[in-house]
Design a protein around this motif. Structure first.
Motif, mmCIF file in Angstrom:
data_model
loop_
_atom_site.group_PDB
_atom_site.id
_atom_site.type_symbol
_atom_site.label_atom_id
_atom_site.label_comp_id
_atom_site.label_asym_id
_atom_site.label_seq_id
_atom_site.Cartn_x
_atom_site.Cartn_y
_atom_site.Cartn_z
ATOM 1 N N GLN A 495 -28.024 -11.094 13.516
ATOM 2 C CA GLN A 495 -29.035 -11.521 14.526
ATOM 3 C C GLN A 495 -30.361 -10.783 14.058
ATOM 4 N N VAL A 498 -31.719 -12.117 10.954
ATOM 5 C CA VAL A 498 -32.421 -13.129 10.782
ATOM 6 C C VAL A 498 -33.821 -13.332 11.770
ATOM 7 N N SER A 499 -33.887 -12.755 12.830
ATOM 8 C CA SER A 499 -35.149 -12.420 13.509
ATOM 9 C C SER A 499 -36.191 -12.030 12.810
ATOM 10 N N THR A 502 -37.206 -14.512 10.355
ATOM 11 C CA THR A 502 -38.238 -15.576 11.090
ATOM 12 C C THR A 502 -39.768 -15.108 11.182
ATOM 13 N N GLY A 503 -39.865 -13.867 11.681
ATOM 14 C CA GLY A 503 -40.992 -13.201 11.914
ATOM 15 C C GLY A 503 -42.120 -13.124 10.696
ATOM 16 N N LEU A 505 -41.510 -15.060 8.245
ATOM 17 C CA LEU A 505 -41.996 -16.376 7.708
ATOM 18 C C LEU A 505 -43.015 -16.792 8.453
ATOM 19 N N ARG A 506 -43.109 -16.293 9.754
ATOM 20 C CA ARG A 506 -44.374 -16.698 10.405
ATOM 21 C C ARG A 506 -45.790 -16.100 9.999
#
Length: 514
Positions: A495, A498-499, A502-503, A505-506
């Protein structure tokens, strides 16, 4: 075996064929008295040629690119040095006019020089963007396919036939060529020049025989296929290639339109239309068979076009006296004659031409202009591939574009206008692989950096330009990861991993990164 008139030693060229099978008769389209028996390729001949070519390809691909480039540049000079002999061969085999033959020869020289000069730029290894900046490295390289097969047409047996092979060669491949039954000698002469330019003898074998036998055998043996010919045969070729999961490029039929806009110069457009319709006696994939003329210019254009067509000098001579030569074979002559007869019987009018010319030679047919052609006539939608063109009146650009696009084919088009900007705007709306503004076909065909090929039923893939080279390689990506794995590590839970991604990618999107 009467080969004395040929500018190359015909017996020596024939001996270079990978062929020991039963002989087949070759007859000159230029001189019907010149007849030769040539051996055909057996399955064993083909298997041996393939094995030798594959062995030679391993060493060829390992050579520095500069070595392969030098062979192409040497061929460039050799083609120009031997242009007169090559033109003689093209005329003997296909009945071409001298200038048409020279156009083909010069195109081959330009292609050799182009790929020798751009291969390094197109094929160089490239660093790509890795998934994680600084930590992921991506290297892209181009790997030759191995053995490229070429099934060549009779109408342009030197270029682009040999031109396709040059791109394959400089990319590191071996080539195996099957010329058409009517045009083996000029293909053998070109390969002869390549060998004199430094090409290993086994790297480019030439096989010979009926297409319905040798063609399928060749497709089963190669890693990629180039085919130029009819759409019907192209579909069969594509199915066989698909069954083997090998790539192919197909240049197929055309029913090419020429659009004369209302601001064109009628005399200039008419002269261009004569070249577009009657070059190589209409036996050219990109030649014009349909002409759409703006209503306000129609009568002036039609008068000028018919007048210029009537002044074309037909005949056979190994010089520049004649502007249009003969058809290639009795079968082709009968096809042209049948289409014109069908159109006449169903109400079309012949503005000029429409006759055989046995006084000039057994395969001559007059350049022919038809009007009143309607959909039930064979020549309305079906490819003629001869010196026959249909003339139509249209109201405006929109109708011209719509009628030009009303075809299963989409190979080449020509637009004539006094305003090149308007011409390009119209060209963008025509569904053809190449569109020439204020030129018949030479602007695209002669510009080797421009991709050439068909839309719709006119084919797959492109020759010329970088695309014409990249079709002969596989792209290989090599990824190297450093420091951190692309997976949860150092006790991170899935988890949290993945978090974090995700950050990241932003952030990368906010920074404008790809």
């Amino acid at each position: 075996m009467a080969t004395d008139p040929l500018p190359w030693d015909g017996r020596r060229l024939a001996s270079q064929l990978a062929a020991t099978g039963p002989t087949r008769t070759w007859r000159s389209a230029y001189d019907e008295d010149l007849v030769v028996e040539l051996p055909t390729t057996t399955p064993a001949d083909l298997a041996g040629a393939v094995a030798r070519a594959r062995s030679a390809q391993v060493d060829w691909a390992a050579r520095p690119l500069a070595d392969r480039e030098r062979v192409l540049l040497a061929l460039h000079d050799a083609v120009l040095d031997h242009r007169e002999d090559l033109a003689d061969l093209l005329q003997y085999e296909g009945g071409k006019a001298r200038l048409t033959a020279m156009e083909e020869i010069l195109h081959l020289a330009m292609t050799a020089r182009y790929y020798a000069r751009v291969a390094r730029q197109v094929l160089h290894d490239r660093r790509g963007r890795g998934m994680v900046p600084l930590l992921t490295r991506i290297d892209e390289r181009h790997v030759p396919l191995g053995l490229v097969g070429i099934i060549a047409p009779w109408n342009y047996p030197l270029s682009p036939t040999v031109a396709d092979g040059l791109a394959a060669l400089v990319a590191g491949n071996a080539v195996i060529l099957k010329p058409d039954l009517q045009t083996p000698y000029v293909a053998l002469a070109a390969v002869d020049l390549l060998r004199q330019a430094g090409l290993p003898a086994d790297l480019w074998p030439v096989v010979y025989g009926p297409g319905d036998r040798v063609g399928p055998e060749l497709i089963e043996a190669v890693d990629y296929l180039c085919f130029t010919g009819s759409t019907a045969t192209g579909r069969v070729v594509a199915q066989q290639c698909a069954g083997r999961l090998i790539g192919c490029s197909l240049e197929l039929g055309g029913k090419n339109p020429l659009l004369v806009l209302d601001d064109a110069d009628a005399e200039v457009a008419a002269a261009g239309a004569v070249r577009a319709a009657f070059g190589n006696a209409g036996q050219l994939c990109v030649s014009t068979e349909r002409i759409f003329v703006a209503d306000t210019l129609h009568d002036a254009f039609a008068g000028a076009f018919v007048a210029k067509t009537r002044t074309l000098r037909l005949g056979r001579s190994l010089d520049y006296e004649h502007e249009m030569g003969s058809l290639v074979s009795t079968e082709q002559l009968e096809r042209v004659e049948a289409q014109v007869a069908d159109a006449r019987a169903k109400g079309a009018q012949v503005l000029t031409g429409g006759r055989r010319r046995p006084d000039l030679g057994p395969l001559f047919y007059e350049p022919t202009v038809l009007t009143g052609v309607t959909p039930e006539m064979d020549c309305y939608a079906g490819e003629t591939f001869g010196p026959v063109v249909s003339l139509y009146r249209v109201a405006d650009d929109a109708e011209a574009i719509a009628r030009a696009n009303d075809s299963d084919y989409g190979l080449n088009a020509s637009v004539w206008t006094g305003d090149p900007v308007r011409g390009r705007r119209v060209a963008r709306q025509v569904r053809c692989g190449t569109v020439n503004v204020n030129e018949a076909y030479g602007a695209t065909f002669g510009s080797i950096d421009a991709p050439m090929g068909g839309m719709k039923s006119s084919g797959l893939g492109r020759r010329q330009g970088p695309e014409g080279l990249l079709r002969f390689v596989e792209s290989q990506a090599i990824g190297t990861q450093s420091l951190l794995p692309l997976a949860p590590a150092f006790g991170l839970s899935p988890q949290t991993f993945v978090s974090g991604l995700t950050g990241a990618l932003r952030v990368l999107k906010a920074l404008g990164r790809a």
